[in-house]
Design a protein around this motif. Sequence first.
Motif, PDB file in Angstrom:
ATOM      1  N   GLN A  30      41.398  39.884  24.716  1.00 24.34           N
ATOM      2  CA  GLN A  30      40.599  41.068  25.008  1.00 24.34           C
ATOM      3  C   GLN A  30      40.354  41.208  26.505  1.00 24.34           C
ATOM      4  O   GLN A  30      40.366  42.320  27.046  1.00 24.34           O
ATOM      5  CB  GLN A  30      39.263  40.981  24.264  1.00 24.34           C
ATOM      6  N   GLU A  60      41.357  44.452  28.762  1.00 23.74           N
ATOM      7  CA  GLU A  60      40.377  45.157  29.590  1.00 23.74           C
ATOM      8  C   GLU A  60      40.822  45.227  31.040  1.00 23.74           C
ATOM      9  O   GLU A  60      40.624  46.255  31.712  1.00 23.74           O
ATOM     10  CB  GLU A  60      39.020  44.460  29.477  1.00 23.74           C
ATOM     11  N   GLU A  66      43.462  47.877  31.267  1.00 24.00           N
ATOM     12  CA  GLU A  66      42.858  49.213  31.150  1.00 24.00           C
ATOM     13  C   GLU A  66      42.179  49.626  32.453  1.00 24.00           C
ATOM     14  O   GLU A  66      42.227  50.798  32.848  1.00 24.00           O
ATOM     15  CB  GLU A  66      41.852  49.216  29.994  1.00 24.00           C
ATOM     16  N   LYS A  67      41.547  48.684  33.134  1.00 21.99           N
ATOM     17  CA  LYS A  67      40.931  48.988  34.433  1.00 21.99           C
ATOM     18  C   LYS A  67      41.984  49.382  35.453  1.00 21.99           C
ATOM     19  O   LYS A  67      41.780  50.299  36.251  1.00 21.99           O
ATOM     20  CB  LYS A  67      40.145  47.770  34.932  1.00 21.99           C
TER      21      LYS A  67
END
Length: 275
Positions: free
Chosen positions: A86, A90, A93-94
């Motif tokens: 995860q 993340e 995605e950033k």
Amino acid sequence: MSDTDSNELDNQVEETGPESQSNGELSHSDKMIGVFTEPGKMFEHTSKFPPKHKDWVIPLLILFILIGIIRSVSMMNEEVFLEAKQQQIENIEKMMEDGTLSNEQGEQAIESIDQQMEFMRGPVGWVINIVSTAIFGFIFLFIITGIYFLFIKLLLKGEGTYVHALVANGLVAYITIIQVILAAILTMALGSLIMDTSLASIMGTDKSTITGWLLAKINPISIWAYAVLSIGFAKMFKSESTGNYYALVFGLWLIGGLLVFFIAKAVPFLSFLNM
């Protein structure tokens, strides 16, 4: 037991300490013990002899191999595995939000995470993890030690070589090993990825925030290690006072860490530095 016998026994005990071996060089095991018991006397005695490469290679090799093994073992825990997965998602995605990666590149990277992480859980992945940890660990160490060495020579006018700095840094790694082991125990016990023994890691605080960065510095074992490193540098470079070395080591730790924090915030690709 007579007073004479008691005094002889006391003398024998005293003579077994590192400080009493003034006519001979300490063994590596003596130096390892001295890091925990009497770092000042141990480093002062060690500085009287030419620095030995094994005094920094052995502890650092143990440290990096241990880190690699613990990382691989931790990934066998399903909760830790899912948390690490995860975190990677993340981060990607950033990078997509910041424009570092296009949506297509980001989606491809996310899709490949499962395959890559499963591969790293296998025997080949273990070897790659351990070897890469050792290689990059030594590279990082050489750079950090070089920075310390430059400041010691240019600002503090220390009398010593780059190898003297490596020996001080290397022997202190035995303290860091304790932190790695404790972090591993916490990781397996809590089922959460604990990187160190700082307050930020234990509380699960996001280290990419200024609050998280501050809490990450509240780490008793790191503070202990940097204090011993300060003593090590002072003794290895023939300084009569350790005050300037405390200021140098802790100053670089805090100011350098804050600089890295803001660089990582400004450059999304380097966000892993704040993990």
